[in-house]
Design a protein around this motif. Sequence first.
Motif, PDB file in Angstrom:
ATOM      1  N   SER A 189      38.482 -21.762  41.478  1.00 50.49           N
ATOM      2  CA  SER A 189      39.948 -20.636  42.461  1.00 50.49           C
ATOM      3  C   SER A 189      41.510 -21.741  41.132  1.00 50.49           C
ATOM      4  CB  SER A 189      40.088 -21.182  43.385  1.00 50.49           C
ATOM      5  OG  SER A 189      39.820 -22.700  43.560  1.00 50.49           O
ATOM      6  N   PRO A 190      42.273 -21.002  42.262  1.00 52.49           N
ATOM      7  CA  PRO A 190      43.639 -21.942  41.236  1.00 52.49           C
ATOM      8  C   PRO A 190      43.640 -23.674  41.377  1.00 52.49           C
ATOM      9  CG  PRO A 190      44.454 -19.566  42.654  1.00 52.49           C
ATOM     10  CD  PRO A 190      42.898 -19.633  43.205  1.00 52.49           C
ATOM     11  N   VAL A 191      43.376 -23.550  43.171  1.00 56.91           N
ATOM     12  CA  VAL A 191      43.112 -25.022  43.124  1.00 56.91           C
ATOM     13  C   VAL A 191      42.676 -25.801  42.119  1.00 56.91           C
ATOM     14  CG1 VAL A 191      43.431 -26.985  45.270  1.00 56.91           C
ATOM     15  CG2 VAL A 191      44.037 -24.664  45.453  1.00 56.91           C
ATOM     16  N   GLY A 192      40.995 -25.412  42.076  1.00 54.21           N
ATOM     17  CA  GLY A 192      39.914 -25.471  42.043  1.00 54.21           C
ATOM     18  C   GLY A 192      40.157 -25.774  40.064  1.00 54.21           C
ATOM     19  N   SER A 193      41.354 -25.382  39.667  1.00 53.23           N
ATOM     20  CA  SER A 193      41.242 -25.317  38.125  1.00 53.23           C
ATOM     21  C   SER A 193      42.877 -26.804  37.628  1.00 53.23           C
ATOM     22  CB  SER A 193      42.399 -23.952  37.611  1.00 53.23           C
ATOM     23  OG  SER A 193      43.306 -23.479  38.066  1.00 53.23           O
ATOM     24  N   ILE A 194      43.636 -26.780  39.098  1.00 50.00           N
ATOM     25  CA  ILE A 194      44.172 -27.593  38.961  1.00 50.00           C
ATOM     26  C   ILE A 194      43.835 -29.515  38.978  1.00 50.00           C
ATOM     27  CG2 ILE A 194      46.365 -28.665  40.185  1.00 50.00           C
ATOM     28  CD1 ILE A 194      46.741 -26.156  39.434  1.00 50.00           C
ATOM     29  N   TYR A 195      42.418 -28.795  39.885  1.00 47.85           N
ATOM     30  CA  TYR A 195      41.712 -30.376  39.892  1.00 47.85           C
ATOM     31  C   TYR A 195      41.196 -30.476  38.740  1.00 47.85           C
ATOM     32  CZ  TYR A 195      38.563 -33.567  41.378  1.00 47.85           C
ATOM     33  OH  TYR A 195      37.782 -35.096  42.065  1.00 47.85           O
ATOM     34  N   SER A 196      40.315 -29.562  38.059  1.00 48.25           N
ATOM     35  CA  SER A 196      39.413 -30.008  36.798  1.00 48.25           C
ATOM     36  C   SER A 196      40.307 -29.855  35.853  1.00 48.25           C
ATOM     37  CB  SER A 196      39.119 -28.398  37.066  1.00 48.25           C
ATOM     38  OG  SER A 196      38.019 -28.100  37.634  1.00 48.25           O
ATOM     39  N   TYR A 197      41.349 -29.550  35.513  1.00 48.50           N
ATOM     40  CA  TYR A 197      42.682 -29.631  34.880  1.00 48.50           C
ATOM     41  C   TYR A 197      43.327 -31.485  34.970  1.00 48.50           C
ATOM     42  CZ  TYR A 197      47.007 -29.891  32.176  1.00 48.50           C
ATOM     43  OH  TYR A 197      47.868 -30.439  31.162  1.00 48.50           O
ATOM     44  N   ILE A 198      43.294 -31.694  35.875  1.00 50.24           N
ATOM     45  CA  ILE A 198      43.919 -33.377  36.667  1.00 50.24           C
ATOM     46  C   ILE A 198      42.884 -34.584  36.093  1.00 50.24           C
ATOM     47  CG2 ILE A 198      44.886 -35.331  37.980  1.00 50.24           C
ATOM     48  CD1 ILE A 198      46.098 -33.090  39.520  1.00 50.24           C
ATOM     49  N   LYS A 199      41.528 -34.310  36.275  1.00 48.50           N
ATOM     50  CA  LYS A 199      40.269 -34.735  36.482  1.00 48.50           C
ATOM     51  C   LYS A 199      39.798 -35.220  34.667  1.00 48.50           C
ATOM     52  CE  LYS A 199      35.237 -35.556  37.406  1.00 48.50           C
ATOM     53  NZ  LYS A 199      34.633 -34.697  38.328  1.00 48.50           N
ATOM     54  N   ALA A 200      40.502 -33.960  34.077  1.00 48.75           N
ATOM     55  CA  ALA A 200      39.807 -33.701  32.886  1.00 48.75           C
ATOM     56  C   ALA A 200      41.148 -34.534  31.809  1.00 48.75           C
ATOM     57  CB  ALA A 200      39.479 -32.036  31.778  1.00 48.75           C
ATOM     58  N   ARG A 201      42.001 -35.438  31.628  1.00 49.73           N
ATOM     59  CA  ARG A 201      43.403 -35.794  31.986  1.00 49.73           C
ATOM     60  C   ARG A 201      43.616 -36.904  32.464  1.00 49.73           C
ATOM     61  NH1 ARG A 201      42.839 -30.691  31.371  1.00 49.73           N
ATOM     62  NH2 ARG A 201      43.958 -29.570  29.364  1.00 49.73           N
ATOM     63  N   SER A 253      58.818 -32.336  34.084  1.00 45.20           N
ATOM     64  CA  SER A 253      58.264 -33.512  33.210  1.00 45.20           C
ATOM     65  C   SER A 253      57.315 -32.893  32.308  1.00 45.20           C
ATOM     66  CB  SER A 253      58.494 -34.917  33.596  1.00 45.20           C
ATOM     67  OG  SER A 253      57.535 -34.930  34.368  1.00 45.20           O
ATOM     68  N   LYS A 254      57.087 -33.139  31.054  1.00 45.16           N
ATOM     69  CA  LYS A 254      55.862 -32.587  30.251  1.00 45.16           C
ATOM     70  C   LYS A 254      54.633 -33.084  30.784  1.00 45.16           C
ATOM     71  CE  LYS A 254      54.183 -32.314  25.258  1.00 45.16           C
ATOM     72  NZ  LYS A 254      53.754 -31.402  25.867  1.00 45.16           N
ATOM     73  N   PRO A 255      54.152 -34.100  31.866  1.00 43.93           N
ATOM     74  CA  PRO A 255      52.617 -34.161  32.361  1.00 43.93           C
ATOM     75  C   PRO A 255      53.274 -32.760  33.190  1.00 43.93           C
ATOM     76  CG  PRO A 255      53.166 -36.276  31.340  1.00 43.93           C
ATOM     77  CD  PRO A 255      55.130 -35.114  32.096  1.00 43.93           C
ATOM     78  N   ILE A 256      53.305 -32.807  34.079  1.00 45.29           N
ATOM     79  CA  ILE A 256      54.005 -31.916  35.033  1.00 45.29           C
ATOM     80  C   ILE A 256      53.648 -30.304  34.442  1.00 45.29           C
ATOM     81  CG2 ILE A 256      54.953 -30.466  37.273  1.00 45.29           C
ATOM     82  CD1 ILE A 256      56.111 -33.721  37.652  1.00 45.29           C
ATOM     83  N   GLY A 257      55.161 -30.013  34.000  1.00 44.06           N
ATOM     84  CA  GLY A 257      55.139 -28.676  32.937  1.00 44.06           C
ATOM     85  C   GLY A 257      53.342 -28.287  31.783  1.00 44.06           C
ATOM     86  N   ASP A 258      53.314 -29.317  31.695  1.00 41.23           N
ATOM     87  CA  ASP A 258      52.056 -28.691  30.992  1.00 41.23           C
ATOM     88  C   ASP A 258      50.893 -27.983  32.127  1.00 41.23           C
ATOM     89  OD1 ASP A 258      53.035 -29.170  28.445  1.00 41.23           O
ATOM     90  OD2 ASP A 258      51.920 -31.089  28.203  1.00 41.23           O
ATOM     91  N   LEU A 259      51.426 -28.346  33.185  1.00 42.86           N
ATOM     92  CA  LEU A 259      49.829 -28.650  33.824  1.00 42.86           C
ATOM     93  C   LEU A 259      50.478 -27.110  34.608  1.00 42.86           C
ATOM     94  CD1 LEU A 259      48.576 -30.451  37.419  1.00 42.86           C
ATOM     95  CD2 LEU A 259      49.021 -28.376  37.608  1.00 42.86           C
ATOM     96  N   VAL A 260      51.291 -26.585  35.034  1.00 46.04           N
ATOM     97  CA  VAL A 260      51.737 -25.721  35.076  1.00 46.04           C
ATOM     98  C   VAL A 260      51.277 -24.624  34.191  1.00 46.04           C
ATOM     99  CG1 VAL A 260      53.680 -24.437  35.506  1.00 46.04           C
ATOM    100  CG2 VAL A 260      53.473 -25.827  37.183  1.00 46.04           C
ATOM    101  N   SER A 261      51.929 -24.645  32.324  1.00 46.67           N
ATOM    102  CA  SER A 261      51.623 -23.850  31.863  1.00 46.67           C
ATOM    103  C   SER A 261      50.517 -23.801  31.461  1.00 46.67           C
ATOM    104  CB  SER A 261      52.277 -24.718  30.345  1.00 46.67           C
ATOM    105  OG  SER A 261      52.187 -23.842  29.092  1.00 46.67           O
ATOM    106  N   ASN A 262      49.617 -24.387  31.660  1.00 44.51           N
ATOM    107  CA  ASN A 262      48.237 -24.357  31.239  1.00 44.51           C
ATOM    108  C   ASN A 262      47.312 -23.638  32.078  1.00 44.51           C
ATOM    109  OD1 ASN A 262      46.897 -25.756  28.350  1.00 44.51           O
ATOM    110  ND2 ASN A 262      48.445 -27.212  29.184  1.00 44.51           N
ATOM    111  N   CYS A 263      47.682 -23.992  33.417  1.00 38.01           N
ATOM    112  CA  CYS A 263      46.911 -23.737  35.132  1.00 38.01           C
ATOM    113  C   CYS A 263      47.330 -21.738  34.800  1.00 38.01           C
ATOM    114  CB  CYS A 263      47.001 -24.392  35.183  1.00 38.01           C
ATOM    115  SG  CYS A 263      46.065 -25.803  35.288  1.00 38.01           S
ATOM    116  N   PHE A 264      48.259 -21.562  34.596  1.00 37.64           N
ATOM    117  CA  PHE A 264      49.468 -20.223  34.913  1.00 37.64           C
ATOM    118  C   PHE A 264      49.804 -19.573  34.240  1.00 37.64           C
ATOM    119  CE2 PHE A 264      49.702 -23.032  38.655  1.00 37.64           C
ATOM    120  CZ  PHE A 264      49.010 -22.754  39.850  1.00 37.64           C
ATOM    121  N   TYR A 265      49.927 -19.255  33.030  1.00 35.77           N
ATOM    122  CA  TYR A 265      50.932 -18.893  31.558  1.00 35.77           C
ATOM    123  C   TYR A 265      50.004 -19.084  30.629  1.00 35.77           C
ATOM    124  CZ  TYR A 265      54.202 -19.048  34.943  1.00 35.77           C
ATOM    125  OH  TYR A 265      55.358 -18.465  36.363  1.00 35.77           O
TER     126      TYR A 265
END
Length: 670
Positions: A641-653, A444-456
């Motif tokens: 780090s990868p997990v750190g960027s994930i946490y920051s991404y979620i916290k910012a949104r 779904s878009k929220p998950i896809g956007d997270l993966v897209s922004n953090c890895f691609y």
Amino acid sequence: MQVVGLRRGASFSAGDNIRLESALNAASLLKRQRAVETLVKGHGVISNLPDFFTTETMIEPTVYSAEPTDKELDFYTEQNDDGEILFSLNDDQRQAFKNLYTLGPIGLLQGPPGTGKTAFISSFIHYAVERGTQRILLVSQSHEAVNNAAEKVKSLFQKNQHDIGIVRLGNEGQVSESLLDVHELAIQDHYREKFRAEYKTRINSVAEPLGLTNDFVSDLVDFEYSFGITLDLLLSLSKIEMDNDFLKKFNDKLRRFTDKFHSYTEHKGLSSFSIEKNSLSSLRKTYHHTLALHHNIYSEDAIERIKQIVLLANEWLKVMSSSKANFQNFLVKTRTLICGTCVGIGRAHYGIQENIYDWVIIDEAARSSASEMAIAMQVGRRVLLVGDHKQLPPMFEDTHLKAAQRKLPKISIKELKRSDFEKSFLSPYGKLAGQTLLSQYRMSKPIGDLVSNCFYNGMLKTCRGNEKPYMELLPSNLGTTVTWVDTSDAKQNAYESKLSGKQINGTSFVNEYEIKTIISLVSHLTQKPDFISAMLADSIEPPIGIICMYSEQKRQMIRQFNSIPSIRILIENGTVKIDTVDSYQGKENKIIIVSLVRNNNALNEGFLTSEQRINVALSRAQERLYIIGASAMWANANHDSPVGSIYSYIKARLGEKHTIINSIPLKGEL
């Protein structure tokens, strides 16, 4: 603890590890080594193939054909009865299709999660075969990926009422149900039974021009059916030096054979035969001569010729009844599409290395080592590598990497870990010939956007609809589409435990607090029968997947799930699946729960610094993603780090689709 090898005169002590290597594994390693040497020496079908995997050599792609047209690619559009489009090659896939079919000899396709690699591969194979390609070798590192791709190819040809000869190589237990009819043993059985059913008819058709009667041929065939195999066995045994016990068993078997044979000849009205151990070698000839006289046939030449034909037919039946008679070699040479795993196709009796293929297609190429791919690559005129270097890399043991670095001191461990797919994709050649799919349909878009922004780098687009309506049945206290379940407030109670010992084969980590939190979360997620029924009806796989970043966490998680009857049933009825991240590439579930495990005072992440593993874990989710971990580990010290960027991404949104919830009330409600 030392590892002791099994060698003559070795002494062992309590606590030593003894590593046993199977003959099959040793043979596989030898095949891979030889394949690599073949390529390095320039003896592969593509003589300069190693040059495509280095940044030091500039190679320009060769143009092999005209581009497929959009009209031709429209053939792969699928519609239902109402005209609604179910599948169509999107713009990314069309552009990749055109370039990869046209340019070579090496094609490189990066397929991020959910971008339709399997549908692309099946369409590509169908297009190639319809335009005259005679031989394709399709391989992958895992059986599951081979099955998925081969199933799709088979379905596509059947749906369009086109024929294609497929053989699926490998152990029958690893083959999906829909491919069992094209498995090597099933095809062998089919040929054998078909030949057996036509046996007499075939022999009679040859015998008639020789002036031999049907009755004579029928009796000849009956003899071979009833006694030929046992006679050959007795002949083989008679040549062996026997002790008293073996001789007794042999004589018992000979006696039973003699009694049965005398009854048979008496029923046929033939004279009796004296059968001794020493006369077995002449029994067949004596019987044939007696049978010919019985039917008034006197042409010695005709009798000899029909005998040879019968013996040849029997030999063919033996070939088709034996797993060691190289019938698979025949299949490999005569089928259009050969499917198997990278390593499995290297078995000697397949004879893959004896053939040349128009196309070799390797799925999961970024996860395969050079030696795994070499067996297939050495025999291809053109090679298509499909993978994603941002997902799981090849698996190498640390001891092997260190040994390699000792021999190649100028190359770093990080470089040694890189896949050949990544090296080629990022090479000058790869920049010209490589293609990337950028439209995903899984998340779904929220998950896809997270993966897209953090890895691609934000390049991955979500092209599916909104999350499934039944997700609205979940209560708001269980988070939103993307939810971080924070265990930080539990402080040291939520710390990991380090485990080591013989049963673990090294060191692993367990986080008991996360296990209890996940059990509570799953219990809450599965409270509403309507919600579970809707998910089960909408999914082939278990709708809830739990991904553990450490293998021991998986074992402890399963053990504790099984200790609670109301939770254990969720595994038994296929609602919940628990596995490690290294076993999860290529899989997907409606809801994914990721257990990060690591939480310690030293803020040591362990291998959670692996971007590829984190990418795989998070990108398995279709509708909801839960990440279980302590934000204190990644909010500051490890924020980059990868997990750190994930946490920051979620916290910012934080808001409607992204949530951080505290684990304590969730766990306390169990």
